[in-house]
Design a protein around this motif. Structure first.
Motif, PDB file in Angstrom:
ATOM      1  N   MET A 247      14.879 -13.968   7.118  1.00 16.45           N
ATOM      2  CA  MET A 247      14.575 -13.997   5.692  1.00 16.45           C
ATOM      3  C   MET A 247      15.342 -15.142   5.025  1.00 16.45           C
ATOM      4  SD  MET A 247      15.079 -10.979   2.965  1.00 16.45           S
ATOM      5  CE  MET A 247      15.815 -11.433   1.446  1.00 16.45           C
ATOM      6  N   LYS A 248      14.656 -15.881   4.204  1.00 17.21           N
ATOM      7  CA  LYS A 248      15.249 -17.010   3.504  1.00 17.21           C
ATOM      8  C   LYS A 248      16.193 -16.510   2.403  1.00 17.21           C
ATOM      9  CE  LYS A 248      13.474 -20.101   0.295  1.00 17.21           C
ATOM     10  NZ  LYS A 248      12.373 -20.835  -0.262  1.00 17.21           N
ATOM     11  N   ASN A 249      17.354 -17.179   2.268  1.00 14.10           N
ATOM     12  CA  ASN A 249      18.278 -16.823   1.194  1.00 14.10           C
ATOM     13  C   ASN A 249      17.662 -17.181  -0.151  1.00 14.10           C
ATOM     14  OD1 ASN A 249      20.305 -15.868   2.828  1.00 14.10           O
ATOM     15  ND2 ASN A 249      21.404 -17.798   2.910  1.00 14.10           N
ATOM     16  N   LYS A 250      17.659 -16.226  -1.069  1.00 14.35           N
ATOM     17  CA  LYS A 250      17.150 -16.484  -2.410  1.00 14.35           C
ATOM     18  C   LYS A 250      18.190 -17.279  -3.188  1.00 14.35           C
ATOM     19  CE  LYS A 250      14.136 -12.519  -2.679  1.00 14.35           C
ATOM     20  NZ  LYS A 250      13.678 -11.384  -3.463  1.00 14.35           N
ATOM     21  N   LEU A 251      17.710 -18.065  -4.139  1.00 11.05           N
ATOM     22  CA  LEU A 251      18.579 -18.860  -4.987  1.00 11.05           C
ATOM     23  C   LEU A 251      18.143 -18.637  -6.433  1.00 11.05           C
ATOM     24  CD1 LEU A 251      20.846 -21.013  -5.172  1.00 11.05           C
ATOM     25  CD2 LEU A 251      19.046 -22.739  -5.041  1.00 11.05           C
ATOM     26  N   TYR A 252      19.125 -18.362  -7.302  1.00  9.09           N
ATOM     27  CA  TYR A 252      18.856 -18.089  -8.699  1.00  9.09           C
ATOM     28  C   TYR A 252      19.560 -19.096  -9.593  1.00  9.09           C
ATOM     29  CZ  TYR A 252      17.518 -13.550  -6.821  1.00  9.09           C
ATOM     30  OH  TYR A 252      16.931 -12.549  -6.094  1.00  9.09           O
ATOM     31  N   LYS A 253      18.871 -19.506 -10.637  1.00 12.98           N
ATOM     32  CA  LYS A 253      19.483 -20.303 -11.700  1.00 12.98           C
ATOM     33  C   LYS A 253      19.782 -19.331 -12.837  1.00 12.98           C
ATOM     34  CE  LYS A 253      18.521 -24.045 -14.947  1.00 12.98           C
ATOM     35  NZ  LYS A 253      17.473 -24.994 -15.384  1.00 12.98           N
ATOM     36  N   VAL A 254      21.063 -19.218 -13.191  1.00 13.49           N
ATOM     37  CA  VAL A 254      21.500 -18.275 -14.219  1.00 13.49           C
ATOM     38  C   VAL A 254      21.946 -19.075 -15.438  1.00 13.49           C
ATOM     39  CG1 VAL A 254      23.092 -16.398 -14.754  1.00 13.49           C
ATOM     40  CG2 VAL A 254      22.268 -16.695 -12.407  1.00 13.49           C
ATOM     41  N   THR A 255      21.311 -18.826 -16.574  1.00 19.85           N
ATOM     42  CA  THR A 255      21.635 -19.499 -17.818  1.00 19.85           C
ATOM     43  C   THR A 255      22.215 -18.465 -18.771  1.00 19.85           C
ATOM     44  OG1 THR A 255      19.753 -20.977 -17.462  1.00 19.85           O
ATOM     45  CG2 THR A 255      20.713 -20.959 -19.666  1.00 19.85           C
ATOM     46  N   PHE A 256      23.442 -18.735 -19.278  1.00 15.04           N
ATOM     47  CA  PHE A 256      24.100 -17.755 -20.148  1.00 15.04           C
ATOM     48  C   PHE A 256      24.979 -18.442 -21.189  1.00 15.04           C
ATOM     49  CE2 PHE A 256      26.889 -18.530 -16.571  1.00 15.04           C
ATOM     50  CZ  PHE A 256      28.173 -18.512 -17.093  1.00 15.04           C
TER      51      PHE A 256
ATOM     52  N   TYR B 283      25.840 -22.262 -20.281  1.00 15.62           N
ATOM     53  CA  TYR B 283      26.172 -22.593 -18.903  1.00 15.62           C
ATOM     54  C   TYR B 283      24.938 -22.383 -18.031  1.00 15.62           C
ATOM     55  CZ  TYR B 283      31.266 -22.645 -19.648  1.00 15.62           C
ATOM     56  OH  TYR B 283      32.545 -22.954 -20.030  1.00 15.62           O
ATOM     57  N   GLU B 284      24.730 -23.277 -17.079  1.00 16.00           N
ATOM     58  CA  GLU B 284      23.670 -23.143 -16.078  1.00 16.00           C
ATOM     59  C   GLU B 284      24.330 -23.209 -14.711  1.00 16.00           C
ATOM     60  OE1 GLU B 284      20.916 -26.296 -16.897  1.00 16.00           O
ATOM     61  OE2 GLU B 284      20.318 -25.421 -18.811  1.00 16.00           O
ATOM     62  N   LEU B 285      24.326 -22.079 -14.007  1.00 16.85           N
ATOM     63  CA  LEU B 285      24.927 -21.968 -12.677  1.00 16.85           C
ATOM     64  C   LEU B 285      23.877 -21.528 -11.680  1.00 16.85           C
ATOM     65  CD1 LEU B 285      28.226 -19.990 -13.428  1.00 16.85           C
ATOM     66  CD2 LEU B 285      28.019 -22.416 -12.950  1.00 16.85           C
ATOM     67  N   TYR B 286      24.166 -21.741 -10.410  1.00 16.34           N
ATOM     68  CA  TYR B 286      23.289 -21.285  -9.334  1.00 16.34           C
ATOM     69  C   TYR B 286      24.030 -20.266  -8.492  1.00 16.34           C
ATOM     70  CZ  TYR B 286      20.091 -24.920 -10.684  1.00 16.34           C
ATOM     71  OH  TYR B 286      19.207 -25.682 -11.399  1.00 16.34           O
ATOM     72  N   ALA B 287      23.300 -19.226  -8.058  1.00 18.15           N
ATOM     73  CA  ALA B 287      23.913 -18.148  -7.287  1.00 18.15           C
ATOM     74  C   ALA B 287      22.915 -17.585  -6.289  1.00 18.15           C
ATOM     75  CB  ALA B 287      24.386 -17.042  -8.228  1.00 18.15           C
ATOM     76  N   ARG B 288      23.444 -16.963  -5.248  1.00 20.95           N
ATOM     77  CA  ARG B 288      22.605 -16.332  -4.217  1.00 20.95           C
ATOM     78  C   ARG B 288      22.343 -14.855  -4.507  1.00 20.95           C
ATOM     79  NH1 ARG B 288      20.095 -20.097  -1.402  1.00 20.95           N
ATOM     80  NH2 ARG B 288      21.480 -21.759  -0.774  1.00 20.95           N
ATOM     81  N   GLN B 289      23.201 -14.228  -5.313  1.00 20.88           N
ATOM     82  CA  GLN B 289      23.036 -12.796  -5.589  1.00 20.88           C
ATOM     83  C   GLN B 289      23.028 -12.529  -7.088  1.00 20.88           C
ATOM     84  OE1 GLN B 289      26.258 -10.759  -3.655  1.00 20.88           O
ATOM     85  NE2 GLN B 289      25.333 -10.933  -1.640  1.00 20.88           N
ATOM     86  N   VAL B 290      22.069 -11.716  -7.521  1.00 19.70           N
ATOM     87  CA  VAL B 290      22.002 -11.222  -8.893  1.00 19.70           C
ATOM     88  C   VAL B 290      21.621  -9.759  -8.805  1.00 19.70           C
ATOM     89  CG1 VAL B 290      20.801 -11.385 -11.103  1.00 19.70           C
ATOM     90  CG2 VAL B 290      21.335 -13.465  -9.838  1.00 19.70           C
ATOM     91  N   ALA B 291      22.392  -8.900  -9.498  1.00 23.54           N
ATOM     92  CA  ALA B 291      22.117  -7.463  -9.438  1.00 23.54           C
ATOM     93  C   ALA B 291      22.675  -6.781 -10.678  1.00 23.54           C
ATOM     94  CB  ALA B 291      22.748  -6.861  -8.187  1.00 23.54           C
TER      95      ALA B 291
ATOM     96  N   ILE C 289      20.731 -15.664 -21.040  1.00 22.20           N
ATOM     97  CA  ILE C 289      19.527 -16.229 -21.656  1.00 22.20           C
ATOM     98  C   ILE C 289      18.351 -16.087 -20.693  1.00 22.20           C
ATOM     99  CG2 ILE C 289      18.444 -18.348 -22.502  1.00 22.20           C
ATOM    100  CD1 ILE C 289      21.314 -19.245 -23.319  1.00 22.20           C
ATOM    101  N   ARG C 290      18.591 -16.450 -19.414  1.00 19.26           N
ATOM    102  CA  ARG C 290      17.491 -16.409 -18.438  1.00 19.26           C
ATOM    103  C   ARG C 290      18.058 -16.410 -17.031  1.00 19.26           C
ATOM    104  NH1 ARG C 290      13.191 -20.534 -19.735  1.00 19.26           N
ATOM    105  NH2 ARG C 290      14.923 -21.975 -19.737  1.00 19.26           N
ATOM    106  N   ILE C 291      17.343 -15.748 -16.127  1.00 13.63           N
ATOM    107  CA  ILE C 291      17.628 -15.807 -14.693  1.00 13.63           C
ATOM    108  C   ILE C 291      16.326 -16.184 -14.007  1.00 13.63           C
ATOM    109  CG2 ILE C 291      18.331 -14.528 -12.633  1.00 13.63           C
ATOM    110  CD1 ILE C 291      19.977 -12.701 -14.501  1.00 13.63           C
ATOM    111  N   GLU C 292      16.357 -17.281 -13.263  1.00 10.80           N
ATOM    112  CA  GLU C 292      15.158 -17.771 -12.578  1.00 10.80           C
ATOM    113  C   GLU C 292      15.399 -17.813 -11.072  1.00 10.80           C
ATOM    114  OE1 GLU C 292      13.671 -21.550 -14.369  1.00 10.80           O
ATOM    115  OE2 GLU C 292      15.467 -21.302 -15.610  1.00 10.80           O
ATOM    116  N   GLU C 293      14.433 -17.368 -10.293  1.00 12.03           N
ATOM    117  CA  GLU C 293      14.496 -17.582  -8.852  1.00 12.03           C
ATOM    118  C   GLU C 293      13.884 -18.951  -8.592  1.00 12.03           C
ATOM    119  OE1 GLU C 293      12.922 -15.632  -4.687  1.00 12.03           O
ATOM    120  OE2 GLU C 293      13.020 -14.374  -6.464  1.00 12.03           O
ATOM    121  N   VAL C 294      14.644 -19.836  -7.942  1.00 13.54           N
ATOM    122  CA  VAL C 294      14.211 -21.219  -7.747  1.00 13.54           C
ATOM    123  C   VAL C 294      14.140 -21.563  -6.264  1.00 13.54           C
ATOM    124  CG1 VAL C 294      15.084 -21.996  -9.996  1.00 13.54           C
ATOM    125  CG2 VAL C 294      16.577 -22.081  -8.000  1.00 13.54           C
TER     126      VAL C 294
END
Length: 106
Positions: free
Chosen positions: A1-10, A17-25, A73-78
């Motif tokens: 399974m491919k690792n998911k990547l999220y762009k988190v804007t807050f 801030y715009e950060l990238y993360a592998r886990q969001v829950a 503000i937003r969480i996007e799977e990229v």
């Protein structure tokens, strides 16, 4: 399974801030969202992006970031990581400026 990547804007202290993360829950803390495995560009030697360096300095040792839901503000799977950013919330302008130019000789 491919690792998911999220762009988190807050929002954080009147900055976006715009950060990238592998886990969001959902967090175990009521009213918070859990952001884990933050992703930063790794460059040896020369600093290519001062914003990335500043974010790595601030969050590099963070195992899990618990953000209040109202600050997100937003969480996007990229598909792939873009450029992380810190922006002024009112104007949208980037906060971290490029390295200063040398002063003109007198």
């Amino acid at each position: 399974m491919k690792n998911k990547l999220y762009k988190v804007t807050f929002l954080n202290h009147s900055k976006v801030y715009e950060l990238y993360a592998r886990q969001v829950a959902a967090s175990g803390l009521w009213g918070f969202t859990e952001i884990g495995e933050l992703v930063f560009d790794v460059h040896d030697g020369l600093v290519v992006d001062p914003t990335e360096e500043r974010l790595r300095d601030e969050f590099g040792n963070t195992r899990v970031l618990h953000l209040p839901m109202q600050s997100i503000i937003r969480i996007e799977e990229v598909e792939r990581k873009g450029q992380s950013a810190i922006r002024d919330a009112a104007t949208g302008e980037k906060v971290v400026t490029p390295f200063p130019l040398p002063a003109k000789p007198r």
